[in-house]
Enzyme design. Structure first.
Site: not given
Lengths: 299, 299, 299, 299
Positions: D93, D169, D238
């Site tokens: 990611t 995502k 994050k």
């Protein structure tokens, strides 16, 4: 003038005192009787019922909130017994919806209803330095202007629909909440970077933000001094709720007001309802893991 | 003093002009050469490279953003060629992270790094009325104080770590954004209740909010005058991003900053990036279904 | 059982129909009489007043909102005339405050009050597949369980205090609003990056978010199909207001609910009150400068 | 196939294990060497440098974040030494900006770049049940499909521009954050009204919200079980930062993401960075004055 005065809290007492000092005849009524003692000793006449206050040239009310207004003014047929032509000046901070309802009920009984909420803390009320925002029948406002002159340094006239004055008052208290929340968040961020809030706010409240709202609350935040309360946090929460209700009924989203509301509610949930509005800073500190830790100026 | 000046945008030109007027010898450099013409005619010496500006007693930089600083100051070895002991005064609004990196890189080469961001629009820069927030080595600040005196009405000293000044600057611009967003939301809500923003803001910015930030932007919002921009909305968005980054690296949530960020982004997405910050009011009006509808004062 | 039924909107009609189908004797009452025609043809007996419905073994009410409940149930002394021991099952979504007040008023008159709000759209009501959340006197719930069995696929019992069921219902509708707002924001962001919402939501609602709430509204958002409304946006706004009021009275900040409220209000202000909840997506698109622009799947 | 594998964290190890089990020849490399021991015993060949992994038919990377990718893939000229036509499949990611930069750099060197981030926790990776979202050159995707088949239960193809997969995502993880924040706020509000989160979430996650995301985190919140972490809260922070950055560069405001960001940051500031994402519930409880107080189901 011959004037009734209903609601003798901190603000009400100071305002009624100014009317006495200016030579007006004042009949006072309060839900808890003792509050009028001091005023009586200065010449006010205590009356037994709200209806006794609804006589003479005008009656001023300064009650705590919507519920108090409903109970005292609408609950016991006070309006039904009032003399035609009487001017009722409501100087409390109430909801737009209630202001509209009051305007209608007074009009139906031949009474004049003037909304005249004020800006200013008790010490300004005591010295007749309030800012008064008045709306309602223009003739009625002219008639009570001598009363405003005794209590305020300036009267702003906002037109004929009374609730317009309440809109301005709620917008003002919302802006105050935004200013204090902004200082709180900035202070917490600065502290995490090693800058004392006192140093930060010294720069900002003496420069671009050199307004009373910033200087007063900036100093309290910098000193982490939340007691005794000048403006109780729980009362600001009440006003922010009214601002959000005003936004809601007008289909006007106010996301900033939502954030302020949540921070005030957080403060209340964590025990600070009766501290000064400046205690909003504790919420920002807690979110940053800093509540309970003090820091001195390092500049 | 013998001073270099890098970055001749609207602010930089005005500030360099003040240095010339105070009798300092000024070497100027700009990425787009023509910008220095006017200053050259007033005695400034144009130099060919940033390294030529990094000479003499001190060098001031006033570049647009982090990227510009990285390219001009760090990208071509400018620091490696600078004389030991030179004081570099960075007066631009940059990130905390870059300020820390610059302090370290200067220190490693025996150069003094002073962060000295400013508060004030171009007209204040032109008349030497800026508020300057300085942090860095105290001796270095003492040495460049004559330069600050030529450009500003007051210098605030914030301690030895340069990024402390940037923390204060970012906090200040965040508070400005909060003030303008608050006025915007209040104005939209008021309009939906039939109160003209001009009437609302006339009351509020002359009372509890009688600070420059409120008066300036309140007047623009009331007049729906968003062009030409005094403070470009896109630049404020840049600064709010830096404030959020500062909050993020310090683990200090700033929910108000998030709301302001989203409103500014909304403004940019809807075509107002190059209008004045006051165009934030259009976002609140659009949310309330009012964008494009004008309203006159009815008070 | 011999049961009264008050409130014959879309949901109420479907639910009363299930009771008839299960063989119960149903007396129906509605503020606007014609609504009961279809039910009458299927065996329901139309009665003239709410009091006539408050007879027999139990009475179910499915009114639109707090105001309707106050007017119909509390406004005309209905409770005073009801037989002791009658069970009143309120299946509408109402405020926590009103649920508490109703519980108290019923108890004072020897009536049982059961709160039993439901999850499920009209088509689920028509097939007896609702999820019913019930709270109140356990014995009373046991007595009306046959009615729940006729209308729902499952009954969740939440304890003896009726408002507990309302808390769960409001929390559920808040979570639904959060899910739709999240899909709306994700869809707008994706579109600005060139990814069609249909492609995005196809992946997500068939993977980690393979729940009815996501599939139903994800499909509508992907197709930009907001009419006819399955769940009217204005009704969701009503429920979010109730959730915020529940949070407010409990001193429990719900910042996500604030965001959802503002987006729904924005939708209403811009003309989408009577579209499906999925029209929340238009708000996110408008904020991103995309409202009115369509995009096809490009995967 | 002959495939390199870079990045042997919890997810990477499980995925590489699936490739070995499917009969592929796997060369593994990790920044901290010991991580490959178990894989080596199952037939993987450990190589000395990332460049050694960039050989054969394809190379898969599963590194922690943008910084790790920059250091390992871009920092040492790995791309310069890779054979033309090699397919690099990045399953981590990462940011949209880095995905775009990687696509460009690979293309300039004749390498194929496929973005293929995954949905699924380590236990799903270990059993080959991941959901894989792939975007990039269609021919390249066809060539590595056998690898996807070994690791995932389904591959979603999102088109030719690699960053499209990253958009999906990031949107998915944002929606996960929104779901957990919504359950956290609802749980805190319910508790203040005396309803145990376990009772609340039992109803909701078995009805309209019967999706894996709700069931998994709802159970953890109900049990107040935040350790050991399945999905570390700091990692979700994050990803929310990456989602906000994606929104920022696309001019698409995501107010819900701002709220989630602030709650996660609050959790980190108060010591919960290494707990499970479900610890977000502690933030809501703290805001409601309830952190540290436990409550049992009372239904």
């Amino acid at each position: 003038m011959d004037v009734g005065f209903i609601g003798l809290g901190t603000m009400g007492r100071a305002m009624a005192g100014r009317l006495l000092a200016a030579g007006h005849a004042v009949r006072v009524w309060n839900r808890s009787a003792p509050a009028g003692d001091d005023l009586a000793s200065r010449g006010a006449r205590r009356v037994a019922t709200p209806s006794d206050a609804f006589r003479g040239d005008a009656v001023i009310s300064m009650l705590a909130d919507d519920d108090a207004v409903r109970e005292v003014i609408l609950g016991h047929g006070v309006l039904d017994g009032a003399p035609k032509g009487l001017v009722h000046v409501n100087m409390a901070t109430i909801s737009i919806a209630l202001a509209q309802e009051l305007a209608e009920r007074h009009g139906a009984r031949g009474l004049a209803y003037v909304a005249a909420p004020v800006f200013g803390r008790p010490e300004l009320a005591a010295t007749g330095k309030l800012n008064i925002v008045a709306a309602g029948d223009p003739d009625a406002i002219v008639r009570v202007q001598p009363l405003f002159d005794a209590m305020g340094q300036r009267t702003w006239r906002l037109g004929a629909r009374p609730e317009r004055a309440n809109v301005v008052k709620l917008a003002g208290n919302f802006m105050l909440g935004a200013a204090v929340e902004a200082m709180s968040e900035a202070a917490a961020m600065a502290r995490r970077h090693g800058v004392a809030p006192a140093d930060l706010l010294d720069v900002l409240t003496n420069g671009v933000f050199s307004a009373p709202a910033y200087k007063t609350y900036g100093a309290l935040i910098a000193a982490e001094r939340y007691d005794p309360p000048g403006f109780r946090l729980a009362l600001v929460l009440k006003d922010i709720r009214l601002a959000l209700a005003a936004a809601d009924m007008a289909d006007a989203p106010m996301p900033l007001a939502g954030v302020i509301h949540d921070s005030l509610l957080d403060a209340v949930a964590n025990g600070d309802a009766n501290r000064d509005l400046a205690a909003l800073a504790k919420v920002s500190l807690r979110r940053a893991g800093l509540d309970g830790v003090t820091q001195k100026s390092a500049a």
